[in-house]
Motif scaffolding. Structure first.
Motif: not given
Length: 276
Positions: A114-120, A136-139, A141-149
């Motif tokens: 998942l982390a590598a996928g977000i990076f790519i 950064i502004v767009a992604l 919130p997505v990254a924070v949402g993934i981290a919470s789960k």
């Protein structure tokens, strides 16, 4: 004896002005709202018509001729690219291209990546739209949402987004820094890309492997959304066109039209929302 005019009057030269008047005044009257049609959109349409009508030879020469007639050609060209790049980024975002790209990356890769996928995904989006801040502004919130789960640290996931955004911005053909650097130094964007990718790509590969290693022990409950391939097409088209050496203004106009068309087809926004 007065000097003869070098150019004879040509009524066809008024076509760009007519395009501006029709696209702004007439459409606004029909819509009964002069705020429905932004004047910048009307100006952009008339400018495109003027460039296409000119007899300066190749497209790049026509654009340079247009810019020289308006102001300093370097500054004018950069302003036009900035405006079109912003329009493309916003249209693609409103159309849902960012979410589609993230879902595509995360659906293809297993949970441990998942982390590598977000990076790519961040790399791909930023190199396509030419802005690290916008990515950064767009992604974020997505990254924070993934981290919470997941078991991944929130700060780490935000760092993943930032690193990917910086990678793409460094290589993008429509990045403001790329445009300024190449125009002021008189070099080709392709040459800058070739030099930068030799520096950035090896580091990106190492960082990707690091993110893969970090994600090996991760547990997740994150569910990706459906893959909407059509919404990724504008990013791919802009990226391929830029790498192929197509004029950057033509690439951006193509990206805007593709994003707008996809958005209208998928119902992401209406025609008025697109031009707003």
């Amino acid at each position: 004896m007065q000097e003869q005019l070098k150019h004879q009057p040509n009524p066809w030269a008024l076509i760009p002005l007519l395009v501006f008047l029709v696209s702004y005044v007439v459409i606004s009257v029909i819509a009964q709202d002069f705020y429905k049609m932004p004047i910048t959109v009307a100006f952009g349409l008339s400018s495109i018509v003027a460039i296409l009508m000119s007899k300066g030879g190749k497209l790049a020469q026509r654009i340079e001729l247009f810019c020289k007639g308006a102001a300093n050609h370097n500054i004018m060209l950069m302003i036009m690219i900035f405006i079109l790049a912003g329009a493309f980024a916003q249209t693609a975002k409103s159309m849902g291209a960012i979410d589609a790209t993230v879902n595509l990356a995360l659906s293809i890769l297993p949970e441990q990546l998942l982390a590598a996928g977000i990076f790519i995904a961040a790399c791909f989006i930023s190199i396509s739209v030419g802005t690290s801040v916008g990515t950064i502004v767009a992604l974020a919130p997505v990254a924070v949402g993934i981290a919470s789960k997941t078991d991944l640290n929130t700060a780490l996931m935000v760092g993943v987004v930032v690193s990917g955004a910086m990678f793409g911005d460094n290589l993008s053909f429509i990045s403001d820094t790329t445009i300024v650097a190449t125009r002021t130094q008189g070099c080709k964007m392709a040459d800058k890309f070739k030099v930068n990718i030799r520096i950035a790509l090896p580091i990106a590969i190492i960082v990707t492997l690091l993110y893969v290693f970090i994600g090996q022990s991760m547990n997740t409950t994150y569910q990706t959304g459906p893959i909407e391939w059509i919404k990724v097409v504008p990013y791919l088209a802009v990226l391929i066109g830029a790498v192929a050496g197509v004029n950057v203004l033509a690439v951006l106009v193509m990206g805007i039209l593709l994003s707008g068309t996809v958005g209208l087809i998928t119902g992401s926004f209406s025609l008025w929302d697109w031009t707003a």
